[in-house]
Structures are given as structure tokens and as C-alpha cells.
Motif scaffolding. Structure first.
Motif, PDB file in Angstrom:
ATOM      1  N   GLU A  53     -24.791  47.731 -39.535  1.00 32.36           N
ATOM      2  CA  GLU A  53     -23.601  47.951 -39.879  1.00 32.36           C
ATOM      3  C   GLU A  53     -23.568  47.662 -41.638  1.00 32.36           C
ATOM      4  O   GLU A  53     -22.665  47.678 -42.168  1.00 32.36           O
ATOM      5  CB  GLU A  53     -22.759  46.842 -39.400  1.00 32.36           C
ATOM      6  N   ALA A  54     -24.887  47.624 -42.002  1.00 37.76           N
ATOM      7  CA  ALA A  54     -24.900  47.092 -43.549  1.00 37.76           C
ATOM      8  C   ALA A  54     -24.624  48.265 -44.607  1.00 37.76           C
ATOM      9  O   ALA A  54     -24.685  49.430 -44.106  1.00 37.76           O
ATOM     10  CB  ALA A  54     -26.469  46.656 -43.870  1.00 37.76           C
ATOM     11  N   ASP A  55     -23.835  47.935 -45.608  1.00 34.69           N
ATOM     12  CA  ASP A  55     -23.731  48.939 -46.588  1.00 34.69           C
ATOM     13  C   ASP A  55     -24.911  48.907 -47.776  1.00 34.69           C
ATOM     14  O   ASP A  55     -25.200  49.784 -48.346  1.00 34.69           O
ATOM     15  CB  ASP A  55     -22.370  48.625 -47.624  1.00 34.69           C
ATOM     16  N   MET A  56     -25.589  47.842 -47.748  1.00 36.65           N
ATOM     17  CA  MET A  56     -26.884  47.606 -48.486  1.00 36.65           C
ATOM     18  C   MET A  56     -27.813  46.945 -47.686  1.00 36.65           C
ATOM     19  O   MET A  56     -27.373  45.791 -47.059  1.00 36.65           O
ATOM     20  CB  MET A  56     -26.507  46.911 -49.643  1.00 36.65           C
ATOM     21  N   VAL A  57     -29.090  47.235 -47.691  1.00 33.70           N
ATOM     22  CA  VAL A  57     -30.155  46.575 -47.160  1.00 33.70           C
ATOM     23  C   VAL A  57     -31.095  46.175 -48.217  1.00 33.70           C
ATOM     24  O   VAL A  57     -31.601  46.978 -49.094  1.00 33.70           O
ATOM     25  CB  VAL A  57     -30.842  47.386 -46.147  1.00 33.70           C
ATOM     26  N   LEU A  58     -31.448  44.870 -48.269  1.00 35.54           N
ATOM     27  CA  LEU A  58     -32.328  44.213 -49.380  1.00 35.54           C
ATOM     28  C   LEU A  58     -33.657  43.952 -48.713  1.00 35.54           C
ATOM     29  O   LEU A  58     -33.505  42.939 -47.728  1.00 35.54           O
ATOM     30  CB  LEU A  58     -31.573  43.236 -50.094  1.00 35.54           C
ATOM     31  N   LEU A  59     -34.740  44.070 -48.879  1.00 43.28           N
ATOM     32  CA  LEU A  59     -36.006  43.566 -48.311  1.00 43.28           C
ATOM     33  C   LEU A  59     -36.760  42.902 -49.431  1.00 43.28           C
ATOM     34  O   LEU A  59     -37.092  43.302 -50.373  1.00 43.28           O
ATOM     35  CB  LEU A  59     -37.119  44.830 -47.770  1.00 43.28           C
ATOM     36  N   ASN A  60     -36.704  41.443 -49.123  1.00 43.49           N
ATOM     37  CA  ASN A  60     -37.504  40.652 -50.058  1.00 43.49           C
ATOM     38  C   ASN A  60     -38.710  40.431 -49.729  1.00 43.49           C
ATOM     39  O   ASN A  60     -39.039  39.653 -48.775  1.00 43.49           O
ATOM     40  CB  ASN A  60     -36.437  39.325 -50.317  1.00 43.49           C
ATOM     41  N   THR A  61     -39.608  40.969 -50.419  1.00 44.37           N
ATOM     42  CA  THR A  61     -40.852  41.077 -50.040  1.00 44.37           C
ATOM     43  C   THR A  61     -41.975  40.008 -50.549  1.00 44.37           C
ATOM     44  O   THR A  61     -41.774  39.341 -51.208  1.00 44.37           O
ATOM     45  CB  THR A  61     -41.375  42.655 -50.302  1.00 44.37           C
ATOM     46  N   CYS A  62     -42.981  39.987 -49.644  1.00 43.92           N
ATOM     47  CA  CYS A  62     -44.408  39.328 -49.800  1.00 43.92           C
ATOM     48  C   CYS A  62     -45.733  39.921 -50.161  1.00 43.92           C
ATOM     49  O   CYS A  62     -45.873  41.118 -49.278  1.00 43.92           O
ATOM     50  CB  CYS A  62     -44.449  37.995 -48.785  1.00 43.92           C
ATOM     51  N   HIS A  63     -46.159  39.519 -50.949  1.00 46.39           N
ATOM     52  CA  HIS A  63     -47.678  40.404 -51.475  1.00 46.39           C
ATOM     53  C   HIS A  63     -48.818  39.574 -51.190  1.00 46.39           C
ATOM     54  O   HIS A  63     -49.924  40.074 -51.390  1.00 46.39           O
ATOM     55  CB  HIS A  63     -47.392  40.800 -52.940  1.00 46.39           C
ATOM     56  N   ILE A  64     -48.742  38.318 -50.615  1.00 48.72           N
ATOM     57  CA  ILE A  64     -49.887  37.462 -50.791  1.00 48.72           C
ATOM     58  C   ILE A  64     -50.913  37.976 -49.851  1.00 48.72           C
ATOM     59  O   ILE A  64     -52.254  37.932 -50.349  1.00 48.72           O
ATOM     60  CB  ILE A  64     -49.251  35.940 -50.042  1.00 48.72           C
ATOM     61  N   ARG A  65     -50.812  38.638 -48.700  1.00 48.86           N
ATOM     62  CA  ARG A  65     -51.858  39.287 -47.830  1.00 48.86           C
ATOM     63  C   ARG A  65     -51.496  40.774 -47.677  1.00 48.86           C
ATOM     64  O   ARG A  65     -50.307  41.037 -47.632  1.00 48.86           O
ATOM     65  CB  ARG A  65     -52.213  38.510 -46.653  1.00 48.86           C
ATOM     66  N   GLU A  66     -52.323  41.446 -47.239  1.00 46.11           N
ATOM     67  CA  GLU A  66     -52.296  42.733 -47.274  1.00 46.11           C
ATOM     68  C   GLU A  66     -51.483  43.193 -46.055  1.00 46.11           C
ATOM     69  O   GLU A  66     -50.589  43.881 -46.345  1.00 46.11           O
ATOM     70  CB  GLU A  66     -53.815  43.346 -46.763  1.00 46.11           C
ATOM     71  N   LYS A  67     -51.514  42.320 -45.044  1.00 43.99           N
ATOM     72  CA  LYS A  67     -50.406  42.853 -43.837  1.00 43.99           C
ATOM     73  C   LYS A  67     -49.099  42.476 -44.288  1.00 43.99           C
ATOM     74  O   LYS A  67     -48.372  43.281 -43.911  1.00 43.99           O
ATOM     75  CB  LYS A  67     -50.837  41.820 -42.711  1.00 43.99           C
ATOM     76  N   ALA A  68     -48.844  41.712 -45.149  1.00 43.94           N
ATOM     77  CA  ALA A  68     -47.418  41.499 -45.590  1.00 43.94           C
ATOM     78  C   ALA A  68     -46.925  42.726 -46.399  1.00 43.94           C
ATOM     79  O   ALA A  68     -45.933  42.994 -46.161  1.00 43.94           O
ATOM     80  CB  ALA A  68     -47.555  40.297 -46.440  1.00 43.94           C
TER      81      ALA A  68
END
Ligand code: 5AD
Ligand code: SF4
Length: 450
Positions: A53-68
Motif C-alpha cells: 500500500e506504499a506510495d514510497m518505498v525506502l530501502l535503508n541499506t547496509c554494505h558491510i558484507r557482500e551478502k548485505a
């Protein structure tokens, strides 16, 4: 916006737009997500738990390991049908992958509208309005938190995070943080105390101070002198109604005397310390650029335990770092045996582009897997023993939510264990004394103490 909302008469208030945030990685990201949600509140967005139901999706990401990082791309792939159904849907990528990959994200995933690095969140509303570039990953001079509005009216959960420091100057050979979060920056004392008082006024009783290298925090104090992190904790402990203080994550080399003394003197400072060591082998510690030896770490632990004998220690370990031999691994196992951790995080080494270790030859993946298993088994035994030790003890528990079973409440002990209590006598936000009666896999059960 739903169809219903657009059909309402123009003079009525239209329904709020919905924002869905997915947070990956560390507590710093959890805090940043909260602040972004508050900033977007000013643009008329309310949070939703339902991505559909979102009008906006925000993905707050992590870069610490490759899988992330890979997880981001698979999640974006899964958003494609939603965007196809709803062309107005805004998709934003924030956090450390945004910082590291920048434009590459939009190239790989054209459905992405905005890319915003951790230092530019305050410009998110402008970006959304088209008043700022849609890819922003610079490191600005100003404190982004000054520009992120807080909703001072809303009551908060009893435990909150507060970022006091960001970035890292340590440059461990395996780690992307100095590149994605930038150089160490400490927030000023006044801002931190102000935010803490504000949180307490909104119902918060426990604050976890956050920073990539939180104990490296320093700043000019109210008395004009240079304060260290221990002094900051003492100042926070003077805030009426702030019953618990925690902090994470720390580097062993920044455990200054005044901080160790704060563990002895400040009752609000919880007897819990997350102090990553990564390895117990001097050879590997050197290759990791950790700038301390195993014995120095052990001596430090001794001093901390002398100041606060009941302190529980936790740590991070990396297994299978380039060049790690059986002997190095055995040294790490011995360090774990010697310290005795309450719990710990352990990771298989993941080569990260741009870091010094990336170029080095990796060890056999199967060997690393086996070592990780062995190390995790030991840490699990230690965690079990630490929890078992709690049985019969009476601990403070701050109640945070009702349990799934009616009549049950869940809170956190002084040692950060989840504690389940069957009681109708406490409410969310109560801090009560609880006698621990049972230990389960990842939690404890207790009874209210008389
Ligand atoms: N590979 C594996 N683990 C890593 N960590 C950081 N970088 C890497 C990497 N490249 C771990 C460290 C750190 C924790 C947050 O993540 O143990 O303390
Ligand atoms: Fe990364 Fe922590 Fe080392 Fe800084 S101290 S480089 S954040 S592992």
C-alpha cells in the motif's frame, strides 16, 4: 494515494501518503530510518508496515558484507511488479550501499527514483520535490541531524537510540565503514544533551548512544573544556528520568580511563559492553590493522572488570581472514575461552572492493566455514552459560511490549536479555525488579520480585 482519497472533495484533507521503510544492517540504520520517517512526516507521509500500500518505498541499506549488498538488488528486483502496477510509486535507496554504488544502482535498477547517502538524508524531502539531484552522496559540512525535523509531540517507546558520533578513522583492512560513512565526526554536547532531554520528555527511559566508533566521541563541553565519552555519559546521567544508558560500537583502543571509570561510578550505565576484537591472533590482528594485540585486549578486559565486576562482554569476530592459519584460529578460540562472552557476533570474512584486504588471497572457503562453525559452537555454549548464570538473580527489567500470550509482558534486562514475565501488574515503560527463573534459547523468564 488511494483512489478513495483522490475522489474526496477538494476542501477535505486528503489521506496521508504511505511510506514503507526497510532497514538493513546495524542500529545506526534503525536510528536513521526513524529520523527519515520523521522528516518525511513533514511532507505528509505516514509509515506503513505494508509495502503493497506504499506510495514510497525506502530501502535503508547496509554494505558491510557482500551478502548485505546483494540483498538490496534482489529486493529491488521484487519491487518491479509493484512499480509496474503503480507508476507513481517512489523508490528510494538510502544508506551505505547508496553511498558506495551511487549511480550504479540506477543503472542496474532503473525503477529506483532516488539514491541518498547517509550524510544527505536531510535533503530527502527536496529530492522528492525535484529541488535537489536525485542521486546525492556527498559528505556535506553541516550536521544532517540539525536539518532533520523531529516530531516533538509523539510519545516514544521506552528505549531509544541516539547517534552521537558517525564515521570511522580506524581503517581496519576488511572494513568499508571509513569509506561509506566517512571520517569520524562527533556531534556537539549541547545537541546530544538536548536530544536526550527531548527523548526523556517523550517517555524514553533508556538511551543507547550510537556511533561507528562511539567511544572515540569527543567534543567541547559546557564548561568549555574538551570532553571525552566518559564525561558525556556522566552529563547524561544527570538527566532526571533517564534510567539507563548504553552505547555501541566501540574500539578497544578508545576505551579511555574516564570511560572505564564511568562504568564504575555511573549506576545508569548498564553493565554491558560490546567490544569487538575480531581475532585472537596477533598476526591476524596486525594484518587487519587493528593496532592492538590479543594480550592488550585481555588486559583491557581485566581493567574493565575491575571497575565493574558484573559487566557482561560481547564482541564481533571475523573468521577466515586472508592468511588465517589453524594456529591463528586456535588463538582466537583461546581468547574466547579466556574472556567468556555473554554473546557475540561472528562472520565469515567477506572481501569488500576498495578495502586493503580485498586484494589479498582468500583462504579455502570450506576451511573458513568449518572454523566459523567451531567458533559459533563455543560462543553458543558461553551464551547459554551466561544466561544460566542469571537464574536466581534479581535484575532490572524495562518493559517494552506485551508478549504474544495474553497476560505476558516482555522487557529487557540490565544485560539486554529479553525477559518474559506473566503479570498484569506492569505496563509498557515500567522498570521493575524481576527474579529470573528460567533460561530459553534467546530469552529468559522471570517473576516480579516482591
Ligand atoms: N567481512 C566480514 N565481517 C565484517 N565485518 C566488517 N567488515 C567485514 C567483512 N569485510 C564485521 C566486523 C564488524 C562487524 C560490524 O561486521 O566484525 O565488527
Ligand atoms: Fe570498521 Fe569498526 Fe574497524 Fe572502523 S573500527 S574500520 S567501523 S571494523
Amino acid at each position: 494515494m488511494s483512489d478513495n482519497a483522490s475522489k474526496t472533495a477538494p476542501e477535505t484533507v486528503t489521506a496521508a501518503k504511505k511510506l514503507f521503510i526497510k532497514t538493513y544492517g546495524c542500529q545506526m540504520n534503525v536510528y536513521d530510518s526513524q529520523r527519515m520517517a520523521e522528516a518525511m512526516g513533514g511532507e505528509g507521509y505516514v509509515l506503513t508496515e505494508d509495502q503493497a500500500e506504499a506510495d514510497m518505498v525506502l530501502l535503508n541499506t547496509c554494505h558491510i558484507r557482500e551478502k548485505a549488498a546483494e540483498k538490496l538488488y534482489s529486493d529491488l528486483g521484487r519491487l518491479k511488479p509493484l512499480k509496474a502496477d503503480k507508476p507513481d510509486l517512489k523508490i528510494g535507496v538510502a544508506g551505505c550501499v547508496a553511498q558506495a554504488e551511487g549511480e550504479e544502482i540506477v543503472r542496474r535498477m532503473p525503477i529506483v527514483d532516488l539514491v541518498v547517502g547517509p550524510q544527505t538524508y536531510h535533503r530527502l524531502p527536496q529530492m522528492l520535490r525535484g529541488e535537489a539531484p536525485r542521486i546525492l552522496t556527498e559528505f556535506p559540512e553541516e550536521d544532517k541531524f540539525d536539518h532533520l525535523p523531529q516530531n516533538r509531540a509523539t510519545r516514544r517507546a521506552p528505549a531509544a537510540f541516539l547517534t552521537v558520533q558517525e564515521g570511522c578513522d580506524k581503517f581496519c583492512a576488511f572494513c568499508v565503514v571509513p569509506y561509506t560513512r566517512g571520517a569520524e565526526v562527533s556531534r556537539p554536547v549541547q545537541r546530544i544533551l538536548g536530544e536526550a532531554r527531548d527523548l526523556v520528555a517523550r517517555g524514553v527511559r533508556e538511551i543507547t548512544l550510537l556511533g561507528q566508533n562511539v567511544n572515540g566521541w569527543h567534543g567541547a563541553g559546557e564548561d568549555g573544556r574538551e570532553w571525552g565519552f566518559g564525561r558525556l555519559i556522566r552529563a547524561l546521567s544527570e538527566i532526571d528520568g533517564l534510567d539507563r544508558i548504553r552505547y555501541t560500537t566501540s574500539h578497544p583502543n578508545d576505551m579511555a580511563d574516564d570511560l572505564i571509570e564511568a562504568h564504575r561510578d555511573v549506576p545508569q550505565l548498564m553493565p554491558y559492553l560490546h567490544l569487538p576484537v575480531q581475532s585472537g591472533s596477533d598476526r591476524i590482528l596486525k594484518a587487519m590493522n587493528r593496532k592492538h594485540t590479543a594480550v592488550e585486549y585481555l588486559r583491557l578486559i581485566e581493567r574493565i572488570r575491575a571497575a565493574r565486576p558484573d559487566i557482561m562482554l560481547t564482541s564481533d569476530f571475523i573468521v577466515g581472514f586472508p592468511g588465517e592459519t589453524d594456529q591463528d584460529h586456535a588463538d582466537t578460540m583461546r581468547l574466547i575461552e579466556e574472556v567468556g562472552f555473554g554473546t557475540a557476533f561472528s562472520f565469515k570474512y567477506s572481501p569488500r572492493p576498495g578495502t586493503p584486504a580485498y586484494e589479498r588471497e582468500e583462504i579455502d572457503s570450506k576451511v573458513a566455514d568449518a572454523r566459523l562453525q567451531e567458533l559459533q559452537a563455543l560462543l553458543t555454549r558461553q551464551q547459554k552459560a551466561a544466561q544460566q548464570d542469571m537464574i536466581g538473580r534479581t535484575l532490572g527489567v524495562l518493559f517494552e511490549k506485551p508478549g504474544r500470550i495474553p497476560g505476558q509482558m516482555i522487557g529487557k534486562s540490565d544485560y539486554l536479555h529479553s525477559v518474559f514475565v506473566d503479570t498484569a501488574e506492569v505496563q509498557i515503560g515500567d522498570l521493575a525488579q524481576v527474579r529470573i527463573v528460567e533460561s530459553a534459547t534467546n530469552s529468559l523468564r522471570g517473576e516480579l520480585a516482591a
